[in-house]
Design a protein around this motif. Structure first.
Motif, PDB file in Angstrom:
ATOM      1  N   SER A  87       8.142   6.527  15.899  1.00 21.07           N
ATOM      2  CA  SER A  87       9.508   6.981  16.173  1.00 21.07           C
ATOM      3  C   SER A  87       9.938   7.976  15.115  1.00 21.07           C
ATOM      4  CB  SER A  87      10.482   5.794  16.222  1.00 21.07           C
ATOM      5  OG  SER A  87      10.481   5.102  14.996  1.00 21.07           O
ATOM      6  N   GLN A  88      11.046   8.630  15.376  1.00 21.45           N
ATOM      7  CA  GLN A  88      11.583   9.645  14.475  1.00 21.45           C
ATOM      8  C   GLN A  88      11.848   9.075  13.089  1.00 21.45           C
ATOM      9  OE1 GLN A  88      15.723  10.829  15.211  1.00 21.45           O
ATOM     10  NE2 GLN A  88      15.104  12.972  15.092  1.00 21.45           N
ATOM     11  N   VAL A  89      11.344   9.756  12.052  1.00 23.05           N
ATOM     12  CA  VAL A  89      11.579   9.322  10.668  1.00 23.05           C
ATOM     13  C   VAL A  89      12.786  10.082  10.139  1.00 23.05           C
ATOM     14  CG1 VAL A  89      10.587   9.055   8.380  1.00 23.05           C
ATOM     15  CG2 VAL A  89       9.100   8.945  10.390  1.00 23.05           C
ATOM     16  N   CYS A  90      13.851   9.344   9.824  1.00 24.91           N
ATOM     17  CA  CYS A  90      15.107   9.971   9.401  1.00 24.91           C
ATOM     18  C   CYS A  90      15.287   9.992   7.895  1.00 24.91           C
ATOM     19  CB  CYS A  90      16.293   9.243  10.044  1.00 24.91           C
ATOM     20  SG  CYS A  90      16.264   9.205  11.855  1.00 24.91           S
ATOM     21  N   ALA A  91      14.822   8.968   7.189  1.00 22.87           N
ATOM     22  CA  ALA A  91      15.020   8.884   5.737  1.00 22.87           C
ATOM     23  C   ALA A  91      13.944   8.009   5.132  1.00 22.87           C
ATOM     24  CB  ALA A  91      16.412   8.340   5.404  1.00 22.87           C
ATOM     25  N   LEU A  92      13.669   8.234   3.841  1.00 17.87           N
ATOM     26  CA  LEU A  92      12.669   7.473   3.096  1.00 17.87           C
ATOM     27  C   LEU A  92      13.221   7.095   1.723  1.00 17.87           C
ATOM     28  CD1 LEU A  92       9.453   9.603   3.800  1.00 17.87           C
ATOM     29  CD2 LEU A  92       9.959   7.358   4.760  1.00 17.87           C
ATOM     30  N   LEU A  93      12.892   5.876   1.264  1.00 21.43           N
ATOM     31  CA  LEU A  93      13.284   5.404  -0.063  1.00 21.43           C
ATOM     32  C   LEU A  93      12.162   4.562  -0.645  1.00 21.43           C
ATOM     33  CD1 LEU A  93      17.021   4.279   0.411  1.00 21.43           C
ATOM     34  CD2 LEU A  93      16.214   6.259  -0.870  1.00 21.43           C
ATOM     35  N   TRP A  94      11.829   4.816  -1.911  1.00 20.27           N
ATOM     36  CA  TRP A  94      10.853   3.996  -2.608  1.00 20.27           C
ATOM     37  C   TRP A  94      11.547   2.818  -3.279  1.00 20.27           C
ATOM     38  CZ3 TRP A  94       5.609   4.493  -2.566  1.00 20.27           C
ATOM     39  CH2 TRP A  94       5.059   5.713  -2.151  1.00 20.27           C
ATOM     40  N   ASN A  95      10.834   1.682  -3.324  1.00 24.11           N
ATOM     41  CA  ASN A  95      11.275   0.547  -4.127  1.00 24.11           C
ATOM     42  C   ASN A  95      10.983   0.867  -5.594  1.00 24.11           C
ATOM     43  OD1 ASN A  95      11.769  -1.900  -5.374  1.00 24.11           O
ATOM     44  ND2 ASN A  95      10.734  -3.122  -3.810  1.00 24.11           N
ATOM     45  N   LYS A  96      11.988   0.714  -6.456  1.00 29.45           N
ATOM     46  CA  LYS A  96      11.818   1.034  -7.871  1.00 29.45           C
ATOM     47  C   LYS A  96      11.080  -0.052  -8.639  1.00 29.45           C
ATOM     48  CE  LYS A  96      16.121   3.731  -8.014  1.00 29.45           C
ATOM     49  NZ  LYS A  96      17.465   3.860  -8.631  1.00 29.45           N
ATOM     50  N   ASN A  97      10.956  -1.249  -8.044  1.00 30.40           N
ATOM     51  CA  ASN A  97      10.372  -2.382  -8.753  1.00 30.40           C
ATOM     52  C   ASN A  97       9.030  -2.828  -8.188  1.00 30.40           C
ATOM     53  OD1 ASN A  97      12.895  -2.645 -10.256  1.00 30.40           O
ATOM     54  ND2 ASN A  97      13.738  -3.470  -8.370  1.00 30.40           N
ATOM     55  N   GLU A  98       8.709  -2.444  -6.959  1.00 28.89           N
ATOM     56  CA  GLU A  98       7.454  -2.812  -6.318  1.00 28.89           C
ATOM     57  C   GLU A  98       6.858  -1.569  -5.665  1.00 28.89           C
ATOM     58  OE1 GLU A  98       6.074  -5.747  -6.485  1.00 28.89           O
ATOM     59  OE2 GLU A  98       7.722  -6.958  -7.283  1.00 28.89           O
ATOM     60  N   ARG A  99       5.581  -1.672  -5.309  1.00 29.71           N
ATOM     61  CA  ARG A  99       4.914  -0.562  -4.609  1.00 29.71           C
ATOM     62  C   ARG A  99       5.197  -0.688  -3.118  1.00 29.71           C
ATOM     63  NH1 ARG A  99       0.687   2.163  -7.649  1.00 29.71           N
ATOM     64  NH2 ARG A  99       0.780   1.413  -9.796  1.00 29.71           N
ATOM     65  N   GLU A 100       6.418  -0.300  -2.753  1.00 29.25           N
ATOM     66  CA  GLU A 100       6.877  -0.407  -1.372  1.00 29.25           C
ATOM     67  C   GLU A 100       7.680   0.840  -1.002  1.00 29.25           C
ATOM     68  OE1 GLU A 100       7.449  -5.292  -1.515  1.00 29.25           O
ATOM     69  OE2 GLU A 100       9.188  -3.965  -1.423  1.00 29.25           O
ATOM     70  N   LEU A 101       7.685   1.119   0.288  1.00 27.86           N
ATOM     71  CA  LEU A 101       8.413   2.279   0.825  1.00 27.86           C
ATOM     72  C   LEU A 101       9.238   1.828   2.021  1.00 27.86           C
ATOM     73  CD1 LEU A 101       8.802   5.430   0.723  1.00 27.86           C
ATOM     74  CD2 LEU A 101       6.969   5.551   2.424  1.00 27.86           C
ATOM     75  N   LEU A 102      10.493   2.262   2.067  1.00 25.35           N
ATOM     76  CA  LEU A 102      11.390   1.935   3.173  1.00 25.35           C
ATOM     77  C   LEU A 102      11.666   3.189   3.979  1.00 25.35           C
ATOM     78  CD1 LEU A 102      13.219  -0.312   4.451  1.00 25.35           C
ATOM     79  CD2 LEU A 102      15.070   0.596   3.024  1.00 25.35           C
ATOM     80  N   SER A 103      11.553   3.070   5.296  1.00 23.84           N
ATOM     81  CA  SER A 103      11.811   4.198   6.196  1.00 23.84           C
ATOM     82  C   SER A 103      12.847   3.791   7.230  1.00 23.84           C
ATOM     83  CB  SER A 103      10.519   4.648   6.891  1.00 23.84           C
ATOM     84  OG  SER A 103       9.948   3.569   7.623  1.00 23.84           O
TER      85      SER A 103
END
Length: 453
Positions: free
Chosen positions: A356-372
């Motif tokens: 699906s369309q990717v609108c925004a991305l954010l990295w977790n500052k404390n773990e190796r994780e990515l939020l979309s």
């Protein structure tokens, strides 16, 4: 999401049951277990069996010989010699002693190491606020969370401030009809001053505490300013005209560098943590990496890398907090991919089709994780484990595409704004670990007194 990228309940159930493993274990047990009607000679004590058979026969043949005292003595002797066994034949081996997989010294070390508990990720939003008249436009950037824990959101022609410490809401400014609606907002690093991009190509700087306009930046663009990014005292603006301009807000002639490389609207801008590289995404499906060290004030600066792998507009950009040259980018509805780049070499390290369309991305500052955040069909937020890109959680609740995301200063909470005119807060990144301060060295006694030379 695409049906092919999701695991059906039947597949998950079959995986949890592990039918092949169960069949293998059953076959192994049936081969090892002996027939219950055939004695196992290796497990029998023939001397004890012979004694039991012969002694029992002697007792029956000579009943007069046995007496109560003799019988009591025989029982005590049997207990002492472990002869109180009623069975003569053995039909089953004794279970083998468990083999040690690791030496005891290694196992003790592993037990001493504490295991990190699994983080609970709430599946529902912690708080939901109304956001009426939020412009449903993929190419704008209308949400930002400042370092002073104040969130700014633009609703039509008004910028509102929501203080996360006490939950209070205030109106910063409402622009007149001649100015048009707000197209972008971005907090300065100090968390007090905020830049506001407008539909009429202007950018205004405001003091959020005094509720006062400080200055207006003109002459940067010929149309609306949809993206903003701060790099210390440099405010970078991106417009529908495809231009990117660095503005030094401290001086009167604020335009110091110009980047030209996009043919259509610039909808994504992000500076790296070092402030040396700038990533820009546009509606022309292009992603550019610019190097500040080669910027020129006399002529348009040449890009460091021109990346053409995306097949739709590139708005979502996020620099990795634990690897300075790692950039994540997300494509629009015709692309649907999250790509990872080495910005030193320009190489694409990985590409994941999100469906699906990717609108925004954010990295977790404390773990190796990515939020979309995504659009049609689920309008969800997806948490990924990096670098495997395995899905950790999917957060649903929005009924329209989740266009904007912002992260709290402590890195724990994420705010998302969608076309359904709601602002939701998610406790998705957990609580950061408290770093214990290093113990202070004991001061030398009488160190405050002058030494005698």
């Amino acid at each position: 999401m695409d049906a092919g990228s999701m695991s059906s309940p039947s597949n998950l159930k079959s995986q949890s049951r592990c039918p092949l493993q169960e069949q293998f274990l059953q076959r192994k047990n049936s081969r090892e277990n002996l027939d219950r009607f055939i004695p196992n000679r290796s497990a029998m004590d023939f001397d004890f069996a012979n004694m039991m058979l012969t002694e029992g026969r002697k007792g029956k043949e000579n009943p007069a010989v046995s007496s109560p005292s003799r019988e009591a003595y025989r029982k005590q002797l049997a207990e002492a010699m472990n002869m109180n066994r009623s069975r003569i034949l053995a039909f089953k081996n004794k279970p083998p002693a468990p083999a040690e997989m690791f030496p005891r010294e290694f196992s003790s070390l592993q037990q001493d190491k504490p295991t990190k508990p699994r983080r609970h990720i709430p599946q529902t939003s912690e708080k939901t606020l109304d956001a009426p008249d939020l412009v449903d436009d993929y190419y704008l950037n209308l949400l930002d969370w400042g370092s002073c824990n104040v969130l700014a959101i633009a609703l039509a022609s008004t910028v509102y401030l929501w203080d996360a410490t006490n939950g209070s809401t205030s109106e910063l400014v409402t622009f007149e009809d001649g100015v048009g609606f707000v197209t972008s907002v971005s907090w300065a690093p100090d968390g007090r001053h905020i830049a506001i991009g407008l539909d009429n190509s202007e950018v205004q700087l405001w003091d959020s505490v005094a509720k006062k306009q400080l200055r207006t930046l003109r002459g940067c663009h010929r149309s609306r300013v949809g993206s903003l990014a701060w790099n210390n005292h440099i405010l970078t603006t991106g417009g529908m005209d495809g231009c990117i301009v660095n503005n030094d807000v401290r001086i009167r002639s604020h335009i110091v560098e110009t980047y030209r490389g996009h043919e259509q609207e610039v909808c994504g801008l992000k500076w790296s943590a070092s402030g040396q590289q700038l990533a820009s995404g546009g509606n022309d499906n292009l992603l550019h990496i610019w190097d500040r060290s080669v910027a020129s004030s006399n002529s348009p600066t040449q890009w460091l890398h021109r990346l053409e792998d995306h097949t739709a507009a590139v708005k979502a950009l996020a620099w990795c907090p634990f690897q300075g040259n790692l950039l994540a980018s997300g494509g629009g509805g015709g692309d649907r991919c999250i790509k990872f780049w080495n910005t030193h070499t320009g190489a694409c390290l990985n590409s994941v089709d999100t469906g699906s369309q990717v609108c925004a991305l954010l990295w977790n500052k404390n773990e190796r994780e990515l939020l979309s955040s995504h659009g049609f069909t689920q309008n969800q937020l997806t948490l990924w484990k990096y670098p495997s890109m395995a899905k950790i959680a999917e957060l649903t609740g929005h009924t329209s595409r989740v266009l904007y995301m912002a992260q709290s200063p402590d890195g724990c909470t994420v705010a998302s704004a969608a076309g359904d005119e709601t602002l939701r807060f998610w406790n998705v990144f957990g609580v950061p670990e408290v770093v214990k301060p290093a113990p202070k060295a004991n001061p030398e006694p009488f160190a405050h007194l002058n030494r005698i030379r």
